[in-house]
Design a protein around this motif. Structure first.
Motif, PDB file in Angstrom:
ATOM      1  N   GLU A  99     -63.317 -24.825  22.180  1.00 51.48           N
ATOM      2  CA  GLU A  99     -64.026 -26.055  22.554  1.00 51.48           C
ATOM      3  C   GLU A  99     -64.725 -26.672  21.349  1.00 51.48           C
ATOM      4  N   ALA A 100     -65.453 -25.834  20.603  1.00 49.62           N
ATOM      5  CA  ALA A 100     -66.201 -26.329  19.444  1.00 49.62           C
ATOM      6  C   ALA A 100     -65.259 -26.898  18.394  1.00 49.62           C
ATOM      7  N   THR A 101     -64.120 -26.240  18.195  1.00 44.90           N
ATOM      8  CA  THR A 101     -63.152 -26.707  17.206  1.00 44.90           C
ATOM      9  C   THR A 101     -62.526 -28.032  17.627  1.00 44.90           C
ATOM     10  N   ALA A 102     -62.193 -28.161  18.915  1.00 48.32           N
ATOM     11  CA  ALA A 102     -61.588 -29.400  19.405  1.00 48.32           C
ATOM     12  C   ALA A 102     -62.540 -30.577  19.229  1.00 48.32           C
ATOM     13  N   LYS A 103     -63.822 -30.327  19.425  1.00 50.38           N
ATOM     14  CA  LYS A 103     -64.809 -31.402  19.303  1.00 50.38           C
ATOM     15  C   LYS A 103     -65.080 -31.773  17.847  1.00 50.38           C
ATOM     16  N   SER A 104     -64.966 -30.791  16.939  1.00 46.58           N
ATOM     17  CA  SER A 104     -65.255 -31.056  15.530  1.00 46.58           C
ATOM     18  C   SER A 104     -64.349 -30.196  14.648  1.00 46.58           C
ATOM     19  N   PRO A 105     -63.074 -30.563  14.536  1.00 44.80           N
ATOM     20  CA  PRO A 105     -62.134 -29.741  13.767  1.00 44.80           C
ATOM     21  C   PRO A 105     -62.408 -29.799  12.261  1.00 44.80           C
ATOM     22  N   GLU A 106     -62.104 -28.708  11.593  1.00 38.92           N
ATOM     23  CA  GLU A 106     -62.242 -28.655  10.141  1.00 38.92           C
ATOM     24  C   GLU A 106     -61.215 -29.597   9.494  1.00 38.92           C
ATOM     25  N   PRO A 107     -61.546 -30.173   8.338  1.00 42.09           N
ATOM     26  CA  PRO A 107     -60.582 -31.038   7.643  1.00 42.09           C
ATOM     27  C   PRO A 107     -59.282 -30.292   7.350  1.00 42.09           C
ATOM     28  N   GLY A 108     -58.166 -30.928   7.656  1.00 46.98           N
ATOM     29  CA  GLY A 108     -56.866 -30.320   7.383  1.00 46.98           C
ATOM     30  C   GLY A 108     -56.345 -29.427   8.489  1.00 46.98           C
ATOM     31  N   LEU A 109     -57.181 -29.120   9.486  1.00 52.46           N
ATOM     32  CA  LEU A 109     -56.749 -28.228  10.566  1.00 52.46           C
ATOM     33  C   LEU A 109     -56.003 -29.003  11.653  1.00 52.46           C
ATOM     34  N   VAL A 110     -54.899 -28.436  12.108  1.00 47.07           N
ATOM     35  CA  VAL A 110     -54.196 -28.930  13.285  1.00 47.07           C
ATOM     36  C   VAL A 110     -54.166 -27.774  14.283  1.00 47.07           C
ATOM     37  N   LEU A 111     -54.950 -27.888  15.338  1.00 48.30           N
ATOM     38  CA  LEU A 111     -55.020 -26.854  16.367  1.00 48.30           C
ATOM     39  C   LEU A 111     -54.231 -27.315  17.578  1.00 48.30           C
ATOM     40  N   VAL A 112     -53.238 -26.528  17.977  1.00 47.47           N
ATOM     41  CA  VAL A 112     -52.397 -26.859  19.120  1.00 47.47           C
ATOM     42  C   VAL A 112     -52.645 -25.824  20.208  1.00 47.47           C
ATOM     43  N   VAL A 113     -53.203 -26.262  21.329  1.00 50.14           N
ATOM     44  CA  VAL A 113     -53.542 -25.370  22.437  1.00 50.14           C
ATOM     45  C   VAL A 113     -52.592 -25.657  23.597  1.00 50.14           C
ATOM     46  N   SER A 114     -51.917 -24.632  24.081  1.00 54.68           N
ATOM     47  CA  SER A 114     -50.972 -24.786  25.180  1.00 54.68           C
ATOM     48  C   SER A 114     -51.392 -23.880  26.328  1.00 54.68           C
ATOM     49  N   ALA A 115     -51.417 -24.430  27.550  1.00 54.19           N
ATOM     50  CA  ALA A 115     -51.882 -23.642  28.698  1.00 54.19           C
ATOM     51  C   ALA A 115     -51.221 -24.099  29.982  1.00 54.19           C
ATOM     52  N   SER A 116     -51.034 -23.160  30.876  1.00 55.34           N
ATOM     53  CA  SER A 116     -50.668 -23.468  32.253  1.00 55.34           C
ATOM     54  C   SER A 116     -51.930 -23.255  33.081  1.00 55.34           C
ATOM     55  N   ILE A 117     -52.586 -24.334  33.450  1.00 49.81           N
ATOM     56  CA  ILE A 117     -53.881 -24.230  34.126  1.00 49.81           C
ATOM     57  C   ILE A 117     -53.681 -23.630  35.517  1.00 49.81           C
ATOM     58  N   PRO A 118     -54.381 -22.543  35.837  1.00 45.42           N
ATOM     59  CA  PRO A 118     -54.217 -21.921  37.158  1.00 45.42           C
ATOM     60  C   PRO A 118     -54.525 -22.899  38.289  1.00 45.42           C
ATOM     61  N   SER A 119     -53.746 -22.823  39.350  1.00 44.46           N
ATOM     62  CA  SER A 119     -53.943 -23.705  40.495  1.00 44.46           C
ATOM     63  C   SER A 119     -55.345 -23.544  41.067  1.00 44.46           C
ATOM     64  N   GLY A 120     -56.028 -24.649  41.275  1.00 46.96           N
ATOM     65  CA  GLY A 120     -57.366 -24.616  41.859  1.00 46.96           C
ATOM     66  C   GLY A 120     -58.470 -24.270  40.883  1.00 46.96           C
ATOM     67  N   LYS A 122     -61.480 -24.426  38.435  1.00 46.43           N
ATOM     68  CA  LYS A 122     -62.584 -25.350  38.226  1.00 46.43           C
ATOM     69  C   LYS A 122     -63.273 -25.110  36.882  1.00 46.43           C
ATOM     70  N   ALA A 123     -62.594 -24.359  36.012  1.00 46.13           N
ATOM     71  CA  ALA A 123     -63.176 -24.043  34.708  1.00 46.13           C
ATOM     72  C   ALA A 123     -63.386 -25.312  33.889  1.00 46.13           C
ATOM     73  N   LYS A 124     -64.586 -25.463  33.349  1.00 45.21           N
ATOM     74  CA  LYS A 124     -64.907 -26.638  32.542  1.00 45.21           C
ATOM     75  C   LYS A 124     -64.144 -26.643  31.215  1.00 45.21           C
ATOM     76  N   PHE A 125     -63.668 -25.482  30.811  1.00 45.07           N
ATOM     77  CA  PHE A 125     -62.943 -25.337  29.550  1.00 45.07           C
ATOM     78  C   PHE A 125     -61.810 -26.347  29.440  1.00 45.07           C
ATOM     79  N   TYR A 126     -61.023 -26.458  30.505  1.00 47.37           N
ATOM     80  CA  TYR A 126     -59.873 -27.363  30.462  1.00 47.37           C
ATOM     81  C   TYR A 126     -60.313 -28.828  30.426  1.00 47.37           C
ATOM     82  N   ASP A 127     -61.345 -29.160  31.200  1.00 51.70           N
ATOM     83  CA  ASP A 127     -61.846 -30.535  31.200  1.00 51.70           C
ATOM     84  C   ASP A 127     -62.389 -30.923  29.833  1.00 51.70           C
ATOM     85  N   GLU A 128     -63.072 -29.989  29.185  1.00 57.34           N
ATOM     86  CA  GLU A 128     -63.616 -30.275  27.859  1.00 57.34           C
ATOM     87  C   GLU A 128     -62.509 -30.496  26.841  1.00 57.34           C
TER      88      GLU A 128
END
Length: 340
Positions: A99-120, A122-128
């Motif tokens: 979460e912290a990295t997505a909001k403020s990535p380091e210069p030169g960094l490309v972060l690729v996050v892949s997920a299959s969000i579980p059905s139902g 309510k984790a804020k992680f995915y919304d963020e």
């Protein structure tokens, strides 16, 4: 930032923005993995790939190790790419790092996050992540989209024209699991050798398990008002596992397209069709000449009646569908010279 489409993602990668975080989610693994590969290709310098590319899985990495990998700067290159798959398996500390990295990535960094969000979930992680990263959702391909997707994949990946009948037969036999479809397409491309076109005969020759009755070909029989043939083929469809409700839905979709042409012509249909269904216009337009708008309206009314019967009465699927076809047959063409 707002979620974008896959086409928009491709434009973003062509522009090669300054890096940052990407979040690919949804239940279609094939599309998500294709998107990951495109990001990697866009940002990694092949000459320094070994120094600037890390691949991790959510269930295998803790917060401290993940933070260390993310904090490593690019070496002899403009960008460093970190791919984190199965992010749904991350622990809480690792999620905080992402979460912290997505909001403020380091210069030169490309972060690729892949997920299959579980059905139902309510984790804020995915919304963020959706808010902070370049976010794209990849849902499974609808059955009606799959033949068109397969035809486009044949063009893009192999430079081949895949006939619509061949594409529909493959999807009828194999479903919409894209990994299996691409594997079958590779076999067909190898079989075609120097030819530029793949036909239904090629699909049969390669040994594909082709259904005795293609559901889409059966919908064609109905829309072409070839009701005697549709009645004869109905038991085969039902034996293959189709059900009355599914067939009514499919017939409804076909007849709605016919109605759009009757009301507004080919251009109206092309505006309404989704990208992977636009090839259908070439088939629907000639068929629409066999109908008038009132006839289509009457036919849709019969479909609605049958749908209610299937869901409430003790009538079998075969009985209900046979009655439906007979009632559709009774809607006589109003224009002189047309045959049912």
């Amino acid at each position: 930032m707002p979620q974008i489409s896959y086409d928009q993602l491709q434009r973003t990668l062509r522009d090669r923005a300054a890096g940052g975080a990407f979040f690919f989610h949804g239940d279609e693994d094939f599309f998500r993995e294709e998107a990951v590969s495109r990001v990697v290709s866009a940002y990694l310098d092949e000459a320094t790939r070994d120094f600037n590319f890390d691949q991790l899985r959510g269930s295998d990495v803790d917060g401290e190790a993940l933070a260390s990998v993310i904090a490593t700067p690019p070496m002899m290159a403009e960008h460093r790419v970190v791919v984190l798959r199965d992010a749904q398996g991350l622990g809480q500390k690792a999620r905080e790092v992402v979460e912290a990295t997505a909001k403020s990535p380091e210069p030169g960094l490309v972060l690729v996050v892949s997920a299959s969000i579980p059905s139902g979930s309510k984790a804020k992680f995915y919304d963020e992540l959706k808010k902070a990263a370049v976010s794209v959702e990849f849902n499974p391909l609808a059955a009606d989209d799959a033949p068109g997707w397969l035809m486009e994949e044949a063009r893009q990946a192999h430079g081949l024209e895949l006939d619509a009948d061949a594409a529909r037969a493959i999807v009828s036999a194999m479903g919409v699991e894209l990994g299996m479809l691409t594997s079958e397409l590779k076999k067909l491309a190898a079989y075609a050798v120097d030819r530029k076109r793949i036909t239904l005969d090629d699909v049969k020759a390669v040994g594909g398990s082709i259904p005795r009755q293609d559901r889409w070909a059966w919908f064609d029989l109905v829309s072409e008002r070839r009701f005697r043939e549709a009645l004869e083929a109905l038991p085969v469809l039902l034996e293959q596992g189709e059900n009355g409700v599914g067939l009514v839905i499919g017939m409804g979709g076909q007849l709605l397209k016919v109605g759009i042409v009757c009301a507004g012509g080919q251009s109206a249909l092309e505006r309404e069709l989704k990208p992977f269904q636009r090839w259908m216009a070439r088939r629907i337009v000639p068929v629409a000449r066999k109908w008038t708008l009132p006839e289509v309206d009457a036919a849709l009314g019969e479909l609605l009646r049958t749908d209610r019967l299937l869901k409430s009465a003790s009538m079998s699927d075969r009985q209900a569908m046979e009655e439906l076809l007979l009632r559709l047959w009774a809607i006589r063409p109003q224009r002189e010279g047309r045959a049912a």
